[in-house]
Design a protein around this motif. Structure first.
Motif, short mmCIF file in Angstrom:
data_model
loop_
_atom_site.label_atom_id
_atom_site.label_comp_id
_atom_site.label_asym_id
_atom_site.label_seq_id
_atom_site.Cartn_x
_atom_site.Cartn_y
_atom_site.Cartn_z
N VAL A 176 0.88 -1.26 0.04
CA VAL A 176 -0.08 0.12 -0.01
C VAL A 176 0.90 1.42 0.17
N ALA A 177 0.76 1.93 -1.02
CA ALA A 177 1.34 3.26 -0.97
C ALA A 177 0.31 4.34 -0.49
N TRP A 178 0.73 4.72 0.62
CA TRP A 178 -0.26 5.79 1.37
C TRP A 178 0.27 7.24 1.28
N VAL A 179 -0.29 8.07 0.57
CA VAL A 179 0.42 9.55 0.30
C VAL A 179 -0.39 10.52 0.97
N GLU A 180 -0.09 11.41 1.86
CA GLU A 180 -0.54 12.49 2.54
C GLU A 180 0.05 13.72 1.97
N THR A 181 -0.67 14.78 1.31
CA THR A 181 -0.10 15.85 0.43
C THR A 181 -0.98 17.01 0.78
N ASP A 182 -0.45 18.13 0.54
CA ASP A 182 -1.14 19.42 0.59
C ASP A 182 -1.39 19.98 -0.94
N GLU A 183 -0.96 19.19 -1.83
CA GLU A 183 -1.25 18.91 -3.20
C GLU A 183 -2.63 18.64 -3.74
N ALA A 184 -3.00 18.71 -5.02
CA ALA A 184 -3.91 18.01 -5.36
C ALA A 184 -3.72 16.62 -5.86
N PRO A 185 -4.81 15.56 -5.88
CA PRO A 185 -4.64 14.23 -5.90
C PRO A 185 -3.83 13.81 -7.00
N ALA A 186 -4.20 14.70 -8.27
CA ALA A 186 -3.40 14.51 -9.83
C ALA A 186 -1.96 14.69 -9.56
N ASP A 187 -1.68 15.52 -8.76
CA ASP A 187 0.14 15.50 -8.46
C ASP A 187 0.56 14.40 -7.84
N ALA A 188 0.09 14.02 -6.80
CA ALA A 188 0.52 12.63 -6.07
C ALA A 188 0.32 11.46 -7.04
N LEU A 189 -0.75 11.31 -7.85
CA LEU A 189 -0.59 10.40 -9.01
C LEU A 189 0.35 10.27 -9.82
N ALA A 190 0.57 11.62 -10.51
CA ALA A 190 1.67 11.82 -11.39
C ALA A 190 3.19 11.58 -10.77
N ALA A 191 3.50 11.59 -9.46
CA ALA A 191 4.63 11.34 -8.93
C ALA A 191 4.66 9.69 -8.68
N HIS A 192 3.49 9.24 -8.38
CA HIS A 192 3.54 7.82 -8.17
C HIS A 192 4.11 7.16 -9.45
N LEU A 193 3.30 7.63 -10.67
CA LEU A 193 3.35 7.03 -11.93
C LEU A 193 4.86 7.20 -12.34
N ALA A 194 5.44 8.46 -12.04
CA ALA A 194 6.92 8.69 -12.45
C ALA A 194 7.77 8.09 -11.70
N ALA A 195 7.56 7.30 -10.45
CA ALA A 195 8.35 6.64 -9.87
C ALA A 195 8.28 5.16 -10.12
N HIS A 196 7.27 4.80 -10.93
CA HIS A 196 6.98 3.47 -11.40
C HIS A 196 6.80 3.45 -13.08
N PRO A 197 8.21 3.78 -13.85
CA PRO A 197 7.71 3.84 -15.33
C PRO A 197 7.09 2.75 -15.95
N GLY A 198 6.21 3.10 -16.94
CA GLY A 198 5.48 2.11 -17.69
C GLY A 198 4.29 1.36 -16.61
N ALA A 199 4.12 1.78 -15.26
CA ALA A 199 3.05 1.41 -14.67
C ALA A 199 1.65 1.89 -15.24
N VAL A 200 0.85 1.07 -15.29
CA VAL A 200 -0.74 1.29 -15.96
C VAL A 200 -1.49 1.42 -14.58
N MET A 201 -2.19 2.68 -14.31
CA MET A 201 -3.27 2.82 -13.06
C MET A 201 -4.61 2.03 -13.68
N GLU A 202 -5.00 1.38 -12.30
CA GLU A 202 -6.47 0.91 -12.50
C GLU A 202 -7.25 1.55 -11.33
N LEU A 203 -8.41 1.89 -11.52
CA LEU A 203 -9.25 2.19 -10.54
C LEU A 203 -10.59 1.88 -10.69
N MET A 204 -11.23 1.97 -9.53
CA MET A 204 -12.71 1.68 -9.39
C MET A 204 -13.50 2.63 -10.35
#
Length: 102
Positions: free
Chosen positions: A72-100
């Motif tokens: 579980v990657a738990w992120v607490e941020t003062d930024e928008a959720p999209a920024d945290a998502l972008a950082a996660h994807l940048a840290a995992h090149p080639g990852a495809v994000m799935e969501l409900m």
């Protein structure tokens, strides 16, 4: 061929293991991303007690997932959720994000 590692984004109102992308997921090959965005909380203007309830539910769900072997990657941020998502994807090149489905 071994299946790819999965990345799944969970929102505070979608905490369910039995439907959606987490149903049947292999814990050893799945990372669950959970983002607590204080910017989003302020923008939405939710009642403080509702926020406490949602945050608590998210933390408990994250603990349950970890106990069953999920990463579980738990992120607490003062930024928008999209920024945290972008950082996660940048840290995992080639990852495809799935969501409900909302």
């Amino acid at each position: 061929m071994e299946p790819a590692h999965r990345h799944i984004l969970f929102l505070g109102d979608q905490l369910n293991r039995t439907v959606g992308p987490l149903a049947g997921a292999d814990p050893s090959r799945t990372t669950v991303l959970m983002i607590r965005s204080r910017a989003w909380e302020r923008r939405r203007g939710y009642h403080p007690q509702k926020l406490v309830l949602v945050r608590s539910a998210m933390r408990h769900f994250a603990d349950e997932l970890r106990a069953t072997g999920f990463t579980v990657a738990w992120v607490e941020t003062d930024e928008a959720p999209a920024d945290a998502l972008a950082a996660h994807l940048a840290a995992h090149p080639g990852a495809v994000m799935e969501l409900m489905e909302p």
